[in-house]
Design a protein around this motif. Structure first.
Motif, PDB file in Angstrom:
ATOM      1  N   PHE A 153      -9.071   2.229  26.426  1.00  0.00           N
ATOM      2  CA  PHE A 153      -9.358   1.996  27.851  1.00  0.00           C
ATOM      3  C   PHE A 153      -9.323   3.294  28.637  1.00  0.00           C
ATOM      4  CE2 PHE A 153      -7.511  -1.923  26.224  1.00  0.00           C
ATOM      5  CZ  PHE A 153      -8.419  -2.869  26.667  1.00  0.00           C
ATOM      6  N   GLN A 154     -10.138   3.348  29.681  1.00  0.00           N
ATOM      7  CA  GLN A 154     -10.104   4.497  30.588  1.00  0.00           C
ATOM      8  C   GLN A 154     -10.472   4.054  32.000  1.00  0.00           C
ATOM      9  OE1 GLN A 154     -12.941   7.427  29.444  1.00  0.00           O
ATOM     10  NE2 GLN A 154     -14.577   5.949  29.074  1.00  0.00           N
ATOM     11  N   ARG A 155      -9.995   4.787  32.961  1.00  0.00           N
ATOM     12  CA  ARG A 155     -10.217   4.466  34.360  1.00  0.00           C
ATOM     13  C   ARG A 155     -11.719   4.465  34.673  1.00  0.00           C
ATOM     14  NH1 ARG A 155     -10.303   7.660  39.063  1.00  0.00           N
ATOM     15  NH2 ARG A 155      -9.483   6.601  40.904  1.00  0.00           N
ATOM     16  N   GLY A 156     -12.158   3.450  35.412  1.00  0.00           N
ATOM     17  CA  GLY A 156     -13.564   3.321  35.770  1.00  0.00           C
ATOM     18  C   GLY A 156     -14.361   2.485  34.786  1.00  0.00           C
ATOM     19  N   GLN A 157     -13.702   2.057  33.718  1.00  0.00           N
ATOM     20  CA  GLN A 157     -14.381   1.260  32.689  1.00  0.00           C
ATOM     21  C   GLN A 157     -14.577  -0.177  33.165  1.00  0.00           C
ATOM     22  OE1 GLN A 157     -12.365   1.468  28.944  1.00  0.00           O
ATOM     23  NE2 GLN A 157     -13.466  -0.259  28.065  1.00  0.00           N
ATOM     24  N   ILE A 158     -15.748  -0.740  32.838  1.00  0.00           N
ATOM     25  CA  ILE A 158     -15.986  -2.155  33.114  1.00  0.00           C
ATOM     26  C   ILE A 158     -15.421  -2.971  31.972  1.00  0.00           C
ATOM     27  CG2 ILE A 158     -17.742  -3.930  33.502  1.00  0.00           C
ATOM     28  CD1 ILE A 158     -19.548  -1.729  34.628  1.00  0.00           C
ATOM     29  N   VAL A 159     -14.553  -3.921  32.309  1.00  0.00           N
ATOM     30  CA  VAL A 159     -13.912  -4.730  31.269  1.00  0.00           C
ATOM     31  C   VAL A 159     -14.144  -6.209  31.552  1.00  0.00           C
ATOM     32  CG1 VAL A 159     -12.135  -2.999  30.784  1.00  0.00           C
ATOM     33  CG2 VAL A 159     -11.723  -4.751  32.524  1.00  0.00           C
ATOM     34  N   LYS A 160     -14.047  -6.997  30.490  1.00  0.00           N
ATOM     35  CA  LYS A 160     -14.108  -8.447  30.619  1.00  0.00           C
ATOM     36  C   LYS A 160     -12.771  -9.022  30.220  1.00  0.00           C
ATOM     37  CE  LYS A 160     -19.073  -8.956  29.775  1.00  0.00           C
ATOM     38  NZ  LYS A 160     -20.117  -9.571  28.924  1.00  0.00           N
ATOM     39  N   GLY A 161     -12.373 -10.106  30.861  1.00  0.00           N
ATOM     40  CA  GLY A 161     -11.088 -10.711  30.527  1.00  0.00           C
ATOM     41  C   GLY A 161     -11.019 -12.151  30.954  1.00  0.00           C
ATOM     42  N   THR A 162      -9.853 -12.758  30.667  1.00  0.00           N
ATOM     43  CA  THR A 162      -9.624 -14.165  30.980  1.00  0.00           C
ATOM     44  C   THR A 162      -8.372 -14.280  31.846  1.00  0.00           C
ATOM     45  OG1 THR A 162     -10.564 -14.808  28.855  1.00  0.00           O
ATOM     46  CG2 THR A 162      -9.255 -16.466  30.013  1.00  0.00           C
ATOM     47  N   VAL A 163      -8.482 -15.071  32.911  1.00  0.00           N
ATOM     48  CA  VAL A 163      -7.331 -15.294  33.780  1.00  0.00           C
ATOM     49  C   VAL A 163      -6.308 -16.132  33.020  1.00  0.00           C
ATOM     50  CG1 VAL A 163      -6.529 -16.299  35.941  1.00  0.00           C
ATOM     51  CG2 VAL A 163      -8.774 -15.196  35.851  1.00  0.00           C
ATOM     52  N   VAL A 164      -5.059 -15.576  32.920  1.00  0.00           N
ATOM     53  CA  VAL A 164      -4.010 -16.286  32.158  1.00  0.00           C
ATOM     54  C   VAL A 164      -2.874 -16.756  33.064  1.00  0.00           C
ATOM     55  CG1 VAL A 164      -4.531 -15.120  29.979  1.00  0.00           C
ATOM     56  CG2 VAL A 164      -2.910 -14.079  31.575  1.00  0.00           C
ATOM     57  N   ALA A 165      -2.808 -16.217  34.284  1.00  0.00           N
ATOM     58  CA  ALA A 165      -1.747 -16.634  35.209  1.00  0.00           C
ATOM     59  C   ALA A 165      -2.093 -16.134  36.602  1.00  0.00           C
ATOM     60  CB  ALA A 165      -0.398 -16.070  34.755  1.00  0.00           C
ATOM     61  N   GLU A 166      -1.308 -16.636  37.586  1.00  0.00           N
ATOM     62  CA  GLU A 166      -1.495 -16.177  38.957  1.00  0.00           C
ATOM     63  C   GLU A 166      -0.196 -16.356  39.734  1.00  0.00           C
ATOM     64  OE1 GLU A 166      -3.603 -18.845  41.801  1.00  0.00           O
ATOM     65  OE2 GLU A 166      -4.175 -19.974  39.988  1.00  0.00           O
ATOM     66  N   ASP A 167      -0.049 -15.565  40.798  1.00  0.00           N
ATOM     67  CA  ASP A 167       1.049 -15.786  41.740  1.00  0.00           C
ATOM     68  C   ASP A 167       0.445 -15.748  43.147  1.00  0.00           C
ATOM     69  OD1 ASP A 167       0.662 -13.124  42.422  1.00  0.00           O
ATOM     70  OD2 ASP A 167       2.335 -12.402  41.187  1.00  0.00           O
ATOM     71  N   ASP A 168       1.261 -15.586  44.165  1.00  0.00           N
ATOM     72  CA  ASP A 168       0.746 -15.642  45.535  1.00  0.00           C
ATOM     73  C   ASP A 168      -0.242 -14.530  45.836  1.00  0.00           C
ATOM     74  OD1 ASP A 168       2.263 -17.852  45.991  1.00  0.00           O
ATOM     75  OD2 ASP A 168       3.908 -16.781  46.976  1.00  0.00           O
ATOM     76  N   ASN A 169      -0.101 -13.383  45.180  1.00  0.00           N
ATOM     77  CA  ASN A 169      -0.902 -12.213  45.532  1.00  0.00           C
ATOM     78  C   ASN A 169      -1.930 -11.800  44.497  1.00  0.00           C
ATOM     79  OD1 ASN A 169       0.529 -11.836  48.001  1.00  0.00           O
ATOM     80  ND2 ASN A 169       2.216 -10.951  46.823  1.00  0.00           N
ATOM     81  N   ASN A 170      -1.700 -12.145  43.222  1.00  0.00           N
ATOM     82  CA  ASN A 170      -2.542 -11.599  42.161  1.00  0.00           C
ATOM     83  C   ASN A 170      -2.946 -12.647  41.135  1.00  0.00           C
ATOM     84  OD1 ASN A 170      -2.296  -8.747  42.970  1.00  0.00           O
ATOM     85  ND2 ASN A 170      -0.144  -9.022  42.411  1.00  0.00           N
ATOM     86  N   TYR A 171      -4.054 -12.313  40.452  1.00  0.00           N
ATOM     87  CA  TYR A 171      -4.418 -13.004  39.210  1.00  0.00           C
ATOM     88  C   TYR A 171      -4.034 -12.057  38.067  1.00  0.00           C
ATOM     89  CZ  TYR A 171      -7.343 -16.158  42.010  1.00  0.00           C
ATOM     90  OH  TYR A 171      -7.791 -17.070  42.923  1.00  0.00           O
ATOM     91  N   TYR A 172      -3.577 -12.640  36.960  1.00  0.00           N
ATOM     92  CA  TYR A 172      -3.222 -11.843  35.786  1.00  0.00           C
ATOM     93  C   TYR A 172      -4.276 -12.108  34.718  1.00  0.00           C
ATOM     94  CZ  TYR A 172       1.093 -11.036  38.233  1.00  0.00           C
ATOM     95  OH  TYR A 172       2.016 -10.654  39.171  1.00  0.00           O
ATOM     96  N   VAL A 173      -4.875 -11.016  34.235  1.00  0.00           N
ATOM     97  CA  VAL A 173      -6.053 -11.122  33.386  1.00  0.00           C
ATOM     98  C   VAL A 173      -5.783 -10.463  32.033  1.00  0.00           C
ATOM     99  CG1 VAL A 173      -8.513 -10.650  33.198  1.00  0.00           C
ATOM    100  CG2 VAL A 173      -7.493 -11.023  35.463  1.00  0.00           C
ATOM    101  N   ASP A 174      -6.070 -11.196  30.975  1.00  0.00           N
ATOM    102  CA  ASP A 174      -5.962 -10.656  29.604  1.00  0.00           C
ATOM    103  C   ASP A 174      -7.256  -9.907  29.304  1.00  0.00           C
ATOM    104  OD1 ASP A 174      -5.662 -10.073  26.965  1.00  0.00           O
ATOM    105  OD2 ASP A 174      -5.576 -12.162  26.270  1.00  0.00           O
ATOM    106  N   ILE A 175      -7.158  -8.575  29.201  1.00  0.00           N
ATOM    107  CA  ILE A 175      -8.347  -7.768  28.903  1.00  0.00           C
ATOM    108  C   ILE A 175      -8.268  -7.174  27.494  1.00  0.00           C
ATOM    109  CG2 ILE A 175      -8.763  -7.206  31.340  1.00  0.00           C
ATOM    110  CD1 ILE A 175      -7.473  -4.456  30.792  1.00  0.00           C
ATOM    111  N   GLY A 176      -7.286  -7.680  26.657  1.00  0.00           N
ATOM    112  CA  GLY A 176      -7.128  -7.146  25.302  1.00  0.00           C
ATOM    113  C   GLY A 176      -6.193  -5.943  25.251  1.00  0.00           C
TER     114      GLY A 176
END
Length: 431
Positions: free
Chosen positions: A21-44
């Protein structure tokens, strides 16, 4: 010992991160959790990435566990911290591609004016933001003056890459021209000659006519000759700015820039059945609309005028100018003396619509009456006497005295007022 282990682990994970991984990279992932402010995404990655809910909501979207997303990796560290994801760079990238592909095409973009560009105190253009991407509207490509914060709609004229930056030129005017052209093509299929349209009066020119806003981007023009079948050519007598007006379509201008319209053709042509409405020898009401040296024009109805020679204005009086006896706007009665439908000409007489003054005078002063009169001339052994306006009488030489008369002026003189006895009526004079 524990600190040393964590350090080794971070170094190992950091190397893995740099590879994958590197900054600026386009990634795909799956939402695995959330809280009041954020979604948590599994990007591998070894730990879930976070995506701020605020960004998703700004796009008018909501995510739930199990949704797949595409985003840009904007922050990643060697520490055991959640990588940060953002939709904005991806959105900008997609928008940039859209803008590049839209250059020279009919693809409008919404934008906001961010800055007014001036040079030597003169406005030369506007810096605008198209969803966060900067572009320039040259002053000549703006349809009006704008202020900071104004919303505008533009077409992309040109996109040039200069290093890492894009130079984008946009135009309001081009968009307006193309939109108008598209609308006009649509209107030409809908609006035909003879149709009745309605529009709002936006301009009145006393020398040219009336301009209407008929539809979006479509103007209509009523020339002064199409205001009325009559001679009134003052457009202010037919409309006011802001008023809604109906008119008949005469056709399109050569460049399809506007419609030619007519007010008068909403009414029938008054000359079509002229011979049914007016008969030679009959009397009709009229109104004086024009005075010239040789006669008078009278209006029988809107668009139908008759000409009265000055010899036909009054009995026994031919004025030097018709204005000596009549004035514009005066109501009169006329007798039709001539009617030519093909040439649209009508001859008329005002005096023939009035009683003959000498006949009316004789009715009031029959034979045997004594009347007063003024000697106006002596002609061929006759004395001409003015008895009343438009009424002349004559005295023959033999009726001047019981005695023989050698010189008429020995009996009467021009200008003298005398009494006379009425003997009878002779044509248009009292004897």
């Amino acid at each position: 010992m524990t600190n040393e282990f964590e350090k080794l682990l971070e170094e190992y994970l950091g190397k893995e991160e740099e590879i994958q991984f590197q900054r600026g990279q386009i990634v795909k992932g799956t939402v695995v959790a959330e809280d009041d402010n954020n979604y948590y995404v599994d990007i591998g990655y070894k730990i879930e990435a976070v995506l701020p809910k605020e960004e998703v909501q700004q796009e008018g979207k909501e995510l739930k566990v199990g949704d797949e997303i595409e985003a840009v990796l904007v922050k990643i560290t060697n520490k055991l911290q959640n990588p940060r994801l953002s939709l904005k760079p991806l959105k900008l990238k997609k928008l940039t591609e859209e803008i590049k592909s839209a250059a020279g095409k009919f693809k409008p973009f919404e934008a906001t004016v961010e800055r007014i560009i001036e040079k030597d105190g003169k406005r030369v253009g506007y810096l605008i933001s198209i969803g966060g991407i900067k572009a320039l509207i040259p002053a000549q490509e703006a349809v009006k003056e704008h202020g900071v914060g104004d919303k505008v709609k533009v077409l992309i004229l040109d996109v040039r890459q200069r290093g890492k930056q894009l130079r984008i030129t946009a135009s309001e005017r081009k968009l307006e021209e193309l939109e108008r052209k598209r609308l006009i093509e649509k209107y030409k299929k809908q609006i035909k000659e003879g149709d009745i349209v309605e529009g709002k009066v936006i301009k009145i020119d006393p020398n040219k006519g009336i301009t209407l806003a008929v539809k979006k981007a479509l103007r209509g023009f009523i020339p002064i000759r199409e205001l009325s079948w009559g001679r009134n050519r003052n457009p202010y007598d037919y409309a006011e700015v802001g008023e809604r007006l109906k008119a008949k379509v005469l056709g399109w201008s050569k460049d399809d820039a506007f419609l030619y319209l007519s007010l008068k053709q909403l009414k029938p042509n008054p000359w079509e059945n002229i011979e049914e409405k007016y008969k030679v020898g009959e009397k009709y009401p009229a109104r004086v609309v024009g005075l010239i040296d040789k006669g008078v024009f009278v209006e029988l109805e809107e668009g139908v005028e008759a000409y009265v020679p000055k010899t036909e204005i009054a009995w026994n009086i031919v004025p030097e100018h018709p204005k000596d006896l009549l004035e514009k706007g005066q109501k009169v009665e006329v007798v039709i003396t001539r009617l030519d439908k093909e040439k649209k000409r009508i001859g008329a007489s005002i005096k023939k619509a009035q009683p003959k003054p000498w006949e009316a005078y004789y009715d009031q002063h029959p034979a045997g009456s004594v009347v007063k009169g003024k000697v106006v001339s002596i002609e061929n052994n006759r004395v001409i006497v003015e008895l009343a306006p438009g009424v002349l009488g004559f005295v023959t030489k033999g009726n001047l005295s019981w005695l023989p008369v050698k010189n008429i002026e020995d009996i009467v003189k021009v200008g003298a007022e005398r009494e006379f006895m009425v003997l009878g009526l002779s044509r248009d004079q009292i004897r």
